[in-house]
Design an enzyme around this catalytic site. Structure first.
Site, PDB file in Angstrom:
ATOM      1  N   GLU A 135       0.851  -1.203   0.000  1.00 25.72           N
ATOM      2  CA  GLU A 135       0.000   0.000   0.000  1.00 25.72           C
ATOM      3  C   GLU A 135       0.882   1.247   0.000  1.00 25.72           C
ATOM      4  O   GLU A 135       2.083   1.170   0.237  1.00 25.72           O
ATOM      5  CB  GLU A 135      -0.878   0.026   1.262  1.00 25.72           C
ATOM      6  CG  GLU A 135      -2.353  -0.245   1.020  1.00 25.72           C
ATOM      7  CD  GLU A 135      -3.098   0.895   0.319  1.00 25.72           C
ATOM      8  OE1 GLU A 135      -2.467   1.880  -0.132  1.00 25.72           O
ATOM      9  OE2 GLU A 135      -4.335   0.795   0.215  1.00 25.72           O
ATOM     10  N   ARG A 168      -7.538   2.582  12.921  1.00 28.86           N
ATOM     11  CA  ARG A 168      -6.115   2.769  12.579  1.00 28.86           C
ATOM     12  C   ARG A 168      -5.995   3.647  11.354  1.00 28.86           C
ATOM     13  O   ARG A 168      -6.961   3.841  10.610  1.00 28.86           O
ATOM     14  CB  ARG A 168      -5.447   1.421  12.309  1.00 28.86           C
ATOM     15  CG  ARG A 168      -5.994   0.716  11.068  1.00 28.86           C
ATOM     16  CD  ARG A 168      -5.014  -0.318  10.538  1.00 28.86           C
ATOM     17  NE  ARG A 168      -5.547  -1.118   9.446  1.00 28.86           N
ATOM     18  CZ  ARG A 168      -5.468  -0.793   8.153  1.00 28.86           C
ATOM     19  NH1 ARG A 168      -4.909   0.334   7.774  1.00 28.86           N
ATOM     20  NH2 ARG A 168      -5.974  -1.591   7.226  1.00 28.86           N
ATOM     21  N   ASN A 198      -5.005   4.739   7.610  1.00 30.93           N
ATOM     22  CA  ASN A 198      -4.965   4.083   6.308  1.00 30.93           C
ATOM     23  C   ASN A 198      -4.123   4.965   5.394  1.00 30.93           C
ATOM     24  O   ASN A 198      -2.959   5.175   5.698  1.00 30.93           O
ATOM     25  CB  ASN A 198      -6.399   3.833   5.823  1.00 30.93           C
ATOM     26  CG  ASN A 198      -6.450   2.778   4.758  1.00 30.93           C
ATOM     27  OD1 ASN A 198      -5.658   1.842   4.782  1.00 30.93           O
ATOM     28  ND2 ASN A 198      -7.362   2.906   3.822  1.00 30.93           N
ATOM     29  N   GLU A 230     -11.074  -3.736  10.992  1.00 31.92           N
ATOM     30  CA  GLU A 230     -11.502  -4.609   9.901  1.00 31.92           C
ATOM     31  C   GLU A 230     -11.385  -6.064  10.317  1.00 31.92           C
ATOM     32  O   GLU A 230     -10.310  -6.516  10.713  1.00 31.92           O
ATOM     33  CB  GLU A 230     -10.614  -4.343   8.668  1.00 31.92           C
ATOM     34  CG  GLU A 230     -11.043  -5.108   7.444  1.00 31.92           C
ATOM     35  CD  GLU A 230     -10.247  -4.690   6.207  1.00 31.92           C
ATOM     36  OE1 GLU A 230      -9.118  -4.199   6.364  1.00 31.92           O
ATOM     37  OE2 GLU A 230     -10.774  -4.859   5.094  1.00 31.92           O
ATOM     38  N   ASN A 274      -9.325   6.837   2.233  1.00 28.76           N
ATOM     39  CA  ASN A 274      -8.407   6.263   1.256  1.00 28.76           C
ATOM     40  C   ASN A 274      -7.802   7.321   0.339  1.00 28.76           C
ATOM     41  O   ASN A 274      -7.326   8.345   0.832  1.00 28.76           O
ATOM     42  CB  ASN A 274      -9.112   5.122   0.506  1.00 28.76           C
ATOM     43  CG  ASN A 274      -8.321   3.838   0.633  1.00 28.76           C
ATOM     44  OD1 ASN A 274      -7.098   3.865   0.576  1.00 28.76           O
ATOM     45  ND2 ASN A 274      -9.006   2.735   0.817  1.00 28.76           N
ATOM     46  N   ASP A 308      -9.705   2.619  -4.270  1.00 27.35           N
ATOM     47  CA  ASP A 308      -8.771   2.548  -3.134  1.00 27.35           C
ATOM     48  C   ASP A 308      -7.792   3.710  -3.235  1.00 27.35           C
ATOM     49  O   ASP A 308      -8.183   4.864  -3.107  1.00 27.35           O
ATOM     50  CB  ASP A 308      -8.112   1.150  -3.159  1.00 27.35           C
ATOM     51  CG  ASP A 308      -7.434   0.805  -1.853  1.00 27.35           C
ATOM     52  OD1 ASP A 308      -6.909   1.703  -1.180  1.00 27.35           O
ATOM     53  OD2 ASP A 308      -7.396  -0.383  -1.491  1.00 27.35           O
TER      54      ASP A 308
END
Ligand SMILES: *[C@@H]1O[C@H](CO)[C@@H](O)[C@H](O)[C@H]1NC(C)=O
Length: 333
Positions: A37, A126, A128, A146, A180, A233
């Protein structure tokens, strides 16, 4: 004689235009990680930084040498953002905390300082995705916990953190579900934002001086494109202000015109969970793409052996805008 001259000329013309006729090339450039990511390119070091969230790793990839280096932090780690005054100093998100670390890109972490913890009212949420804006402020969002049954709803918040308000992050958008992708346009007066489950990209007017957003509208709605699957995303933008969006579970990256809401291109990636995109390379014309194998079952992992890898897409015929460095702290000690 005429024919002998004519044939080579024909070939010269054909080859000089070859790039116009060839489509994009997608290449796997690293071995798979668990959940890649947050890619970001640093032109000072020619390195593509990204994270492997649940393994708590930050990594860098050198496109010229193919070298891949990694270092472990403790806890879910995302994002990693290079800082303005020192290419070996990074802002990192770990769980709900922002820290500064020093890393030479190869060896161990040589310094670490905690800066601020957010969202104490949502202890299992948390960080991202996150990015720096042109003024060096940090824009960083959270998401609820999640599990296999989904994400705890409405526990995400998008924050902005500036040098003068380090201990008091500004809540920019609240609530969100999965904070995101973010991008700013070339003129730096529009901000684009993805809250993944909404399947949309929102556009806001952006005031760079105050770092504030206003006048939200939907710039792109994936639910209107029934032939395209997955969830929006990570996101970046190109020199023509078109958005590039990773489609998680959609196995693709799309190029979108936010003025019309039209999809201009879809590029398939040989991994279902495409997580984010960032421009890199000397001319910012390579689109780096992170992917995940984290949610795949054993059979899916066999069918998608490249899932989790970093990919590079070349020959897209466009370029990105330079990334910005975080500038939220003057001295580490
Ligand atoms: C988050 O998800 C929940 C459950 O699907 C939904 O009811 C809620 O409207 C969503 N929140 C936002 C801010 O979109």
């Amino acid at each position: 004689m005429m024919l002998l001259i004519a044939i080579p000329l024909f070939y010269v013309i054909t080859f000089s235009h070859a790039s116009l006729f060839n489509g994009p090339a997608v290449r796997q450039v690293t071995e798979p990680v668990d959940h890649g990511e947050g890619p970001t390119w640093d032109p000072r070091t020619n390195l593509l930084y990204f994270v492997d969230i649940f393994e708590g790793r930050i990594l860098n990839y050198n496109y010229l040498t193919n070298d891949l280096n990694a270092v472990y932090l403790h806890g879910n780690t995302t994002p990693v953002i290079p800082t303005k005054n020192n290419p070996h100093r990074f802002v990192v998100g770990i769980e709900r905390s922002v820290s500064i670390i020093e890393w030479d890109g190869k060896g161990p972490i040589t310094a670490k300082k905690h800066l601020v913890t957010v969202s104490k009212q949502f202890p299992t949420s948390r960080f991202n995705d996150g990015k720096a804006d042109k003024e060096g402020r940090l824009w960083i969002g959270t998401m609820g916990f999640e599990s296999s049954t989904g994400v705890v709803p409405n526990e995400g918040i998008l924050y902005s953190i500036s040098k003068d308000k380090l201990n008091d992050p500004t809540r920019v958008i609240q609530p969100v579900n999965i904070s995101n992708g973010m991008a700013w346009n070339k003129a730096n007066n529009k901000f684009y934002y993805i809250d993944t489950p909404t399947l949309t990209v929102r556009e806001y007017d952006y005031d760079s001086k105050s770092g504030t957003i206003s006048n939200s509208r939907i710039a792109f709605d994936l639910s209107k494109h029934k032939h395209i699957g997955g969830f929006p995303d990570g996101m970046t933008i190109d020199k023509d202000d078109n958005l590039w969006i990773a489609l998680y579970y959609g196995g693709a990256v799309i190029q979108v015109n936010p003025k019309t809401g039209c999809v201009l291109q879809l590029i398939a990636i040989p991994a279902q969970c495409v997580s984010s995109v960032a421009w890199g390379g000397h001319d910012l014309d390579i689109l780096f793409v992170t992917t995940s194998k984290h949610p795949l079952n054993p059979i899916e992992r066999i069918k998608q052996p490249a899932a989790g890898s970093l990919f590079a897409i070349t020959n897209l015929g466009t370029q990105g805008l330079p990334m910005y460095y975080a500038d939220i702290i003057d001295e580490l000690h």
